[in-house]
Design a protein around this motif. Structure first.
Motif, PDB file in Angstrom:
ATOM      1  N   ARG A  62       3.162   4.275   5.944  1.00 42.51           N
ATOM      2  CA  ARG A  62       2.379   5.031   4.961  1.00 42.51           C
ATOM      3  C   ARG A  62       1.163   4.204   4.572  1.00 42.51           C
ATOM      4  O   ARG A  62       1.190   3.417   3.636  1.00 42.51           O
ATOM      5  CB  ARG A  62       3.259   5.354   3.757  1.00 42.51           C
ATOM      6  CG  ARG A  62       2.599   6.246   2.685  1.00 42.51           C
ATOM      7  CD  ARG A  62       3.665   6.657   1.690  1.00 42.51           C
ATOM      8  NE  ARG A  62       3.128   7.081   0.414  1.00 42.51           N
ATOM      9  CZ  ARG A  62       2.850   8.345   0.114  1.00 42.51           C
ATOM     10  NH1 ARG A  62       3.022   9.290   1.014  1.00 42.51           N
ATOM     11  NH2 ARG A  62       2.388   8.662  -1.085  1.00 42.51           N
ATOM     12  N   LYS A  63       0.101   4.369   5.328  1.00 40.10           N
ATOM     13  CA  LYS A  63      -1.150   3.668   5.067  1.00 40.10           C
ATOM     14  C   LYS A  63      -2.146   4.612   4.415  1.00 40.10           C
ATOM     15  O   LYS A  63      -1.926   5.823   4.339  1.00 40.10           O
ATOM     16  CB  LYS A  63      -1.718   3.116   6.381  1.00 40.10           C
ATOM     17  CG  LYS A  63      -0.838   2.084   7.065  1.00 40.10           C
ATOM     18  CD  LYS A  63      -0.805   0.798   6.273  1.00 40.10           C
ATOM     19  CE  LYS A  63      -0.075  -0.294   7.057  1.00 40.10           C
ATOM     20  NZ  LYS A  63      -0.052  -1.572   6.307  1.00 40.10           N
ATOM     21  N   LYS A  64      -3.278   4.030   4.001  1.00 44.00           N
ATOM     22  CA  LYS A  64      -4.269   4.815   3.284  1.00 44.00           C
ATOM     23  C   LYS A  64      -4.911   5.883   4.167  1.00 44.00           C
ATOM     24  O   LYS A  64      -5.247   6.975   3.701  1.00 44.00           O
ATOM     25  CB  LYS A  64      -5.336   3.891   2.710  1.00 44.00           C
ATOM     26  CG  LYS A  64      -6.233   4.568   1.681  1.00 44.00           C
ATOM     27  CD  LYS A  64      -7.107   3.532   0.977  1.00 44.00           C
ATOM     28  CE  LYS A  64      -7.930   4.189  -0.121  1.00 44.00           C
ATOM     29  NZ  LYS A  64      -8.762   3.213  -0.840  1.00 44.00           N
ATOM     30  N   TYR A  65      -5.068   5.580   5.464  1.00 42.43           N
ATOM     31  CA  TYR A  65      -5.739   6.522   6.362  1.00 42.43           C
ATOM     32  C   TYR A  65      -4.873   6.947   7.552  1.00 42.43           C
ATOM     33  O   TYR A  65      -5.338   7.673   8.427  1.00 42.43           O
ATOM     34  CB  TYR A  65      -7.039   5.899   6.891  1.00 42.43           C
ATOM     35  CG  TYR A  65      -7.991   5.500   5.795  1.00 42.43           C
ATOM     36  CD1 TYR A  65      -8.701   6.462   5.075  1.00 42.43           C
ATOM     37  CD2 TYR A  65      -8.167   4.168   5.463  1.00 42.43           C
ATOM     38  CE1 TYR A  65      -9.569   6.101   4.055  1.00 42.43           C
ATOM     39  CE2 TYR A  65      -9.032   3.788   4.437  1.00 42.43           C
ATOM     40  CZ  TYR A  65      -9.728   4.763   3.745  1.00 42.43           C
ATOM     41  OH  TYR A  65     -10.577   4.401   2.733  1.00 42.43           O
ATOM     42  N   PHE A  66      -3.635   6.517   7.584  1.00 36.82           N
ATOM     43  CA  PHE A  66      -2.795   6.763   8.756  1.00 36.82           C
ATOM     44  C   PHE A  66      -1.326   6.706   8.356  1.00 36.82           C
ATOM     45  O   PHE A  66      -0.953   5.967   7.452  1.00 36.82           O
ATOM     46  CB  PHE A  66      -3.092   5.695   9.824  1.00 36.82           C
ATOM     47  CG  PHE A  66      -2.289   5.834  11.071  1.00 36.82           C
ATOM     48  CD1 PHE A  66      -2.621   6.776  12.032  1.00 36.82           C
ATOM     49  CD2 PHE A  66      -1.181   5.016  11.289  1.00 36.82           C
ATOM     50  CE1 PHE A  66      -1.882   6.902  13.189  1.00 36.82           C
ATOM     51  CE2 PHE A  66      -0.438   5.136  12.448  1.00 36.82           C
ATOM     52  CZ  PHE A  66      -0.787   6.083  13.400  1.00 36.82           C
ATOM     53  N   GLY A  67      -0.493   7.503   9.024  1.00 38.52           N
ATOM     54  CA  GLY A  67       0.936   7.474   8.728  1.00 38.52           C
ATOM     55  C   GLY A  67       1.783   7.930   9.902  1.00 38.52           C
ATOM     56  O   GLY A  67       1.329   8.698  10.762  1.00 38.52           O
ATOM     57  N   LEU A  68       3.011   7.436   9.937  1.00 42.04           N
ATOM     58  CA  LEU A  68       4.023   7.865  10.909  1.00 42.04           C
ATOM     59  C   LEU A  68       5.244   8.337  10.124  1.00 42.04           C
ATOM     60  O   LEU A  68       5.626   7.714   9.132  1.00 42.04           O
ATOM     61  CB  LEU A  68       4.426   6.713  11.838  1.00 42.04           C
ATOM     62  CG  LEU A  68       3.336   6.130  12.743  1.00 42.04           C
ATOM     63  CD1 LEU A  68       3.884   4.928  13.492  1.00 42.04           C
ATOM     64  CD2 LEU A  68       2.829   7.180  13.719  1.00 42.04           C
ATOM     65  N   TYR A  69       5.864   9.412  10.575  1.00 43.64           N
ATOM     66  CA  TYR A  69       6.980   9.962   9.815  1.00 43.64           C
ATOM     67  C   TYR A  69       7.898  10.790  10.710  1.00 43.64           C
ATOM     68  O   TYR A  69       7.570  11.130  11.855  1.00 43.64           O
ATOM     69  CB  TYR A  69       6.462  10.839   8.672  1.00 43.64           C
ATOM     70  CG  TYR A  69       5.679  12.052   9.125  1.00 43.64           C
ATOM     71  CD1 TYR A  69       6.306  13.276   9.357  1.00 43.64           C
ATOM     72  CD2 TYR A  69       4.307  11.980   9.336  1.00 43.64           C
ATOM     73  CE1 TYR A  69       5.592  14.384   9.783  1.00 43.64           C
ATOM     74  CE2 TYR A  69       3.583  13.082   9.761  1.00 43.64           C
ATOM     75  CZ  TYR A  69       4.226  14.280   9.984  1.00 43.64           C
ATOM     76  OH  TYR A  69       3.523  15.376  10.412  1.00 43.64           O
ATOM     77  N   SER A  70       9.059  11.125  10.164  1.00 46.15           N
ATOM     78  CA  SER A  70       9.979  12.091  10.750  1.00 46.15           C
ATOM     79  C   SER A  70      10.300  13.127   9.680  1.00 46.15           C
ATOM     80  O   SER A  70      10.163  12.858   8.483  1.00 46.15           O
ATOM     81  CB  SER A  70      11.268  11.415  11.230  1.00 46.15           C
ATOM     82  OG  SER A  70      10.997  10.506  12.267  1.00 46.15           O
ATOM     83  N   LYS A  71      10.735  14.314  10.124  1.00 53.12           N
ATOM     84  CA  LYS A  71      10.970  15.405   9.181  1.00 53.12           C
ATOM     85  C   LYS A  71      12.159  16.226   9.642  1.00 53.12           C
ATOM     86  O   LYS A  71      12.347  16.440  10.838  1.00 53.12           O
ATOM     87  CB  LYS A  71       9.715  16.284   9.111  1.00 53.12           C
ATOM     88  CG  LYS A  71       9.789  17.421   8.112  1.00 53.12           C
ATOM     89  CD  LYS A  71       8.464  18.185   8.105  1.00 53.12           C
ATOM     90  CE  LYS A  71       8.303  19.035   9.351  1.00 53.12           C
ATOM     91  NZ  LYS A  71       7.004  19.724   9.406  1.00 53.12           N
TER      92      LYS A  71
END
Length: 201
Positions: free
Chosen positions: A125-134
């Motif tokens: 969870r970065k200011k301009y970029f993110g990786l996640y699962s849902k």
């Protein structure tokens, strides 16, 4: 040994503190809209067409099928920088013409509306970029309508309620702190491939 463990713990806490400062943890709310492909409702529509064809012993033929969706609308509230909870709504529709022999006998429409509580897990969870699962689990309201313009067949309108879900294994989002584009790879009602736009506030 204790000294080494204490130093390791301090190093880990320092790294976590730096990560929190570098990350974008101010936003709590997310609203997103998406469009996907090869969803659960796509397969349901294919199965419905095949079942109707077999029951009618090959007399009914569908042509000019148009499938719209799945169009997804989602909301998440972040209870922590890592975990968000919310819901996903998905809409899809297929329209097609019905033929018996070479004659047009009317049209058919399948509408799919899904409502699913959901959870999102941010791996980065970065200011301009993110990786996640849902992950999302809920129900689908599948409505089938057939309107006959010829013959003695009665028009059909029925709605079935079934279990539905979405599992996005990998999601990538990028953009500004408040508006981001995203793509997801997974399986379920939003689709195998999903692309969209979300707003964070």
């Amino acid at each position: 040994m204790k000294k080494i463990m204490m130093m390791a713990a301090v190093a880990m806490m320092t790294a976590m503190s730096v990560q929190a400062q570098e990350g974008y943890d101010d936003t709590k709310h997310e609203i997103g809209i998406s469009y996907g492909g090869m969803s659960n409702s796509t397969w349901m529509s294919i199965g419905d067409a095949l079942g109707t064809y077999l029951i009618s012993v090959g007399t009914v033929r569908y042509e000019d099928g148009k499938f719209v969706g799945p169009i997804g609308l989602e909301y998440f509230y972040h209870v922590s920088p890592v975990v968000g909870v919310g819901a996903v709504g998905v809409y899809a529709q297929e329209t097609k013409d019905m033929f018996i022999g070479n004659e047009s006998y009317g049209d058919a429409k399948n509408t799919y509306i899904s409502v699913m509580p959901a959870a999102k897990f941010n791996w980065l969870r970065k200011k301009y970029f993110g990786l996640y699962s849902k992950a999302a689990v809920g129900v689908i309201f599948a409505t089938k309508k057939e309107n006959y313009t010829k013959g003695n067949s009665e028009n059909i309108s029925k709605t079935n309620v079934d279990f539905n879900w979405q599992a996005s294994i990998l999601g990538i989002e990028a953009g500004s702190p408040n508006v981001r584009g995203f793509v997801e790879l997974g399986v379920g009602e939003q689709g195998i491939g999903v692309a969209g736009l979300r707003c964070k506030f």
